[in-house]
Write an enzyme that holds these catalytic residues in place. Structure first.
Site, PDB file in Angstrom:
ATOM      1  N   ASP A 444       0.817  -1.176   0.119  1.00  0.00           N
ATOM      2  CA  ASP A 444      -0.039  -0.046  -0.039  1.00  0.00           C
ATOM      3  C   ASP A 444       1.023   1.220  -0.114  1.00  0.00           C
ATOM      4  O   ASP A 444       2.058   1.234   0.300  1.00  0.00           O
ATOM      5  CB  ASP A 444      -0.973   0.107   1.114  1.00  0.00           C
ATOM      6  CG  ASP A 444      -2.161   0.679   1.028  1.00  0.00           C
ATOM      7  OD1 ASP A 444      -2.301   1.398  -0.176  1.00  0.00           O
ATOM      8  OD2 ASP A 444      -3.153   0.445   1.684  1.00  0.00           O
ATOM      9  N   ASP A 508     -10.568   1.412  -3.226  1.00  0.00           N
ATOM     10  CA  ASP A 508     -11.162   1.213  -2.022  1.00  0.00           C
ATOM     11  C   ASP A 508     -12.476   1.136  -1.835  1.00  0.00           C
ATOM     12  O   ASP A 508     -12.812   0.621  -0.790  1.00  0.00           O
ATOM     13  CB  ASP A 508     -10.496   2.322  -0.964  1.00  0.00           C
ATOM     14  CG  ASP A 508      -9.124   2.041  -0.538  1.00  0.00           C
ATOM     15  OD1 ASP A 508      -8.541   0.683  -0.992  1.00  0.00           O
ATOM     16  OD2 ASP A 508      -8.372   2.934  -0.104  1.00  0.00           O
TER      17      ASP A 508
END
Length: 706
Positions: A444, A508
């Site tokens: 990430d 997301d």
């Protein structure tokens, strides 16, 4: 008449001409007879000169320069402290390469050499453009801008992409007017709001019609992409790295090379573009490493437990996930020392001794005992202000000393241009991988770069290269470990990061209504097998919208499928439906991850439709995103099938809601299997259920005769 070089590939011919010392893209289109550029008389390329301009007109070519009379945005902006900034590069030689040519341009007086590299992939016809600048002078050369190349666009429409967190790859169209339109990212990643790709084509181009040109800059850092209408009416497009002031200074003898700008053309709209780009990504960007390799169905813990890690609860989730058909268990954020929320502990990559008193080993062993592999979330480029790493090394952040810079998610960016920082992070992640049976990293990157400086110098370029080096080094040490590129969702999605990763976390947002549009745009440039797509909870944590399990599962079915929800909370009927969807996905993986993706024209403007076809099979999706305009649905026409073949067609997910929603239910909608030719399906279409907003129909087609 000047020299011409001809490249061929993918049914196209590309002709590069050199006239009066300048490089030109003379032709790029359907293959010329025999590939002979001699069929092109350069006199056909001459343009009339208008009053009010320089005598020779607008000096536009593959690498336009102000110094030779180009009045638009040039491909090179360079200067020296002495005040010199004029360049007049001229062709000094051509070199052939295995898949293209290099044109060498030089200006001895300016002390500058430029090498333009042009390639055309033989299989797909995807072109690659990049340029390399070398300082031949005796004093430093400051670079403000270097373009990969300047390409002329068709005078029609431009489709650009913007968006934000949880709404990535938002496409919008415009017709370029006078002046310059620019899309720029200064966030240290490809970004959510200004991804480095666009499409230009004839007015009204669509999924299956129209001449189009797609551009994709393969770079994971700051970038600039622009379209400019020149004074003579032509349109140019350029792309390249965006430098901070004083960032790129070449010492005598030093060179700078741009990222690659990949371009593909199609006479058949966006689907034709994907027909070139998808196999190019599969074979050239990914190097074929995913072909024939089943993409494991994920279970990701994030939206199930967030930071709440309890070993017994995680084991129960793993057991339920394995029972549903998951093949990889990914432990997301919250597993490492001191991590109770997103404000602390990034940079301290050891298991939390309270949550995991015996380390990660027991959980990994349990997961593997259930038949799943194990993946782990990391964010190696970052450290929280509240972390042991930064308490011990406060100078390891990217930024200027004694300057206060804003935090992002309570964290700073680590200065990976410094060997000691990169070595420390490599050591921590390497120890995790060497000491545990970890098959996968979800990598990430949750913070924009705001002060990209290192040791008093701008360092966005060097930081991006530092990220590449760190990933490359870990891959070399652990070649069996797969890596997912994630940056708050789809904030780092480009071909260069994909060279060294195996999956892109698309967004997301797991809300399938939003995901349908996100995945549709993503699919233009990226094939489905690299598109992370998860079944989230019924109530989306990004949109607060509640959707059905059917829509969530059938939306995730078409990517690299995963689940990101507390499966223990699912009613038994929904858990059974999820198991069936995962089983269907597994049975169709060779098709979904190796077939041809064809976006379709839905029968209602508030719907999204597409199909994946290949090897005599196809799977088609019709998702109703908005309330239908009319109360009865038109047939779904599917293009891309063999017109003469007979197909067995069935609706995978017949509606289970009360029959009162449809007074008459077609046989196909009732679940009966019917036969139809590809020609019939393309012209007459398939009957569809009446879909309300938030409902989906998925059709499976199998060829039974030719």
């Amino acid at each position: 008449m000047g020299a011409q070089e001809t490249l061929g590939g993918g049914g196209d011919t590309l002709v590069i001409g050199v006239r009066a010392g300048r490089p030109h893209l003379d032709y790029w289109g359907p293959a010329l007879a025999g590939g002979r550029s001699t069929l092109l008389d350069p006199r056909l390329l001459e343009r009339a000169g208008a009053h009010g301009m320089l005598d020779a007109g607008e000096a536009f070519d593959l690498f336009p320069e102000s110094g030779v009379g180009f009045t638009g945005a040039p491909a090179l902006r360079a200067w020296r402290a002495s005040g010199s900034f004029v360049t007049q590069l001229a062709h000094s030689g051509t070199r052939t390469t295995p898949e293209g040519v290099e044109l060498v341009l030089a200006d001895a007086r300016a002390g500058v050499e430029a090498v333009l590299s042009i390639e055309l992939d033989p299989a797909t016809g995807v072109a690659g453009f990049r340029s390399r600048i070398r300082n031949l002078g005796v004093e430093p050369l400051h670079l403000d801008w270097v373009s990969c190349a300047a390409l002329e666009l068709m005078d029609g429409e431009v489709m650009a992409f913007g968006g934000r967190w949880a709404r990535e790859f938002d496409a919008h169209r415009f017709r370029p007017g006078p002046g310059l339109w620019s899309s720029e990212a200064r966030t240290g990643r490809t970004s959510h709001h200004a991804p480095p790709f666009l499409i230009a084509g004839e007015a009204g181009f669509g999924d299956s019609h129209g001449e189009v040109l797609g551009l994709h800059l393969a770079w994971s850092g700051d970038h600039r992409l622009f379209v400019e209408r020149l004074r003579d009416g032509r349109l140019q497009a350029q792309a390249g790295e965006l430098f901070w002031p004083g960032e790129m200074v070449l010492e005598p003898g030093a060179s700078y090379e741009t990222p690659s700008l990949y371009a593909a053309r199609s006479s058949d709209g966006l689907n034709g573009l994907s027909d070139r780009l998808h196999p190019f990504v599969r074979d050239r960007i990914l190097g074929g490493r995913l072909r024939g390799k089943p993409r494991p169905v994920h279970f990701n813990t994030w939206e199930a437990v967030y930071f709440r890690h309890d070993l017994s609860e995680l084991k129960a989730l793993a057991e339920t996930a394995a029972g549903a058909g998951a093949e990889r268990f990914v432990l997301d954020d919250g597993w490492f020392r001191g991590r109770e929320d997103d404000t602390a502990a990034l940079g301290d990559w050891t298991p939390d001794p309270i949550k995991y008193p015996d380390g990660l080993g027991p959980l990994i062993a349990y997961v593997r005992g259930l038949g799943m592999t194990f993946g782990l979330w990391v964010e190696p480029e970052m450290a929280n202000a509240d972390s042991d790493l930064l308490r011990d090394h406060p100078d390891w952040i990217l930024g200027e000393p004694d300057r206060v810079q804003p935090l992002g998610r309570g964290q700073y960016v680590l200065d990976l241009t410094r060997p000691e920082v990169s070595e420390a992070i490599f050591g921590q992640i390497n120890d995790l991988l060497a000491g545990h049976a970890i098959d996968y990293l979800k990598w990430d990157m949750n913070r924009d770069l705001t002060h990209p400086a290192s040791r008093g110098r701008p360092a966005s370029h060097a930081q991006t290269l530092g990220v590449y080096r760190l990933i490359d080094r870990l891959r070399a040490a652990h070649p069996a470990v797969e890596i997912e590129a994630c940056a708050s969702g789809g904030g780092r999605a480009d071909y260069e990061i994909l060279r060294r990763t195996d999956r892109i976390w698309t967004s997301d947002c797991n809300d399938p209504i939003e995901r349908q549009a996100i995945q549709r745009a993503f699919s233009i440039f990226f094939p489905p097998e690299v598109m992370g797509a998860h079944v989230g909870p019924a109530a989306s944590h990004t949109t607060a919208r509640t959707t059905s399990l059917d829509l969530r599962a059938m939306t995730a079915l078409f990517g690299h499928m995963g689940v990101e929800a507390d499966l223990r909370a699912l009613p038994a009927r929904e858990l059974d439906a999820l198991k069936a969807a995962i089983s269907l996905h597994k049975s169709l993986r060779p098709l979904l991850h190796g077939g041809r993706l064809i976006r379709q024209a839905p029968p209602d403007p508030g719907a999204i439709a597409f199909m994946v076809a290949g090897d005599g099979r196809a799977l088609a999706s019709l998702a109703q995103i908005e309330t239908p305009r009319y109360n009865a649905a038109a047939p779904l026409r599917l293009t891309g099938l063999d017109p003469e073949a007979l197909y067995e067609v069935r609706l995978v997910n017949p509606p289970f809601r009360p029959q009162a929603a449809m007074k008459q239910i077609p046989a196909l909608v009732r679940g009966e299997i019917l036969g139809a030719t590809g020609r019939w399906i393309a012209h007459a279409g398939l009957p569809t259920p009446i879909l309300r907003a938030g409902e989906i129909a998925v059709f499976q087609l199998n060829r039974i005769t030719r």
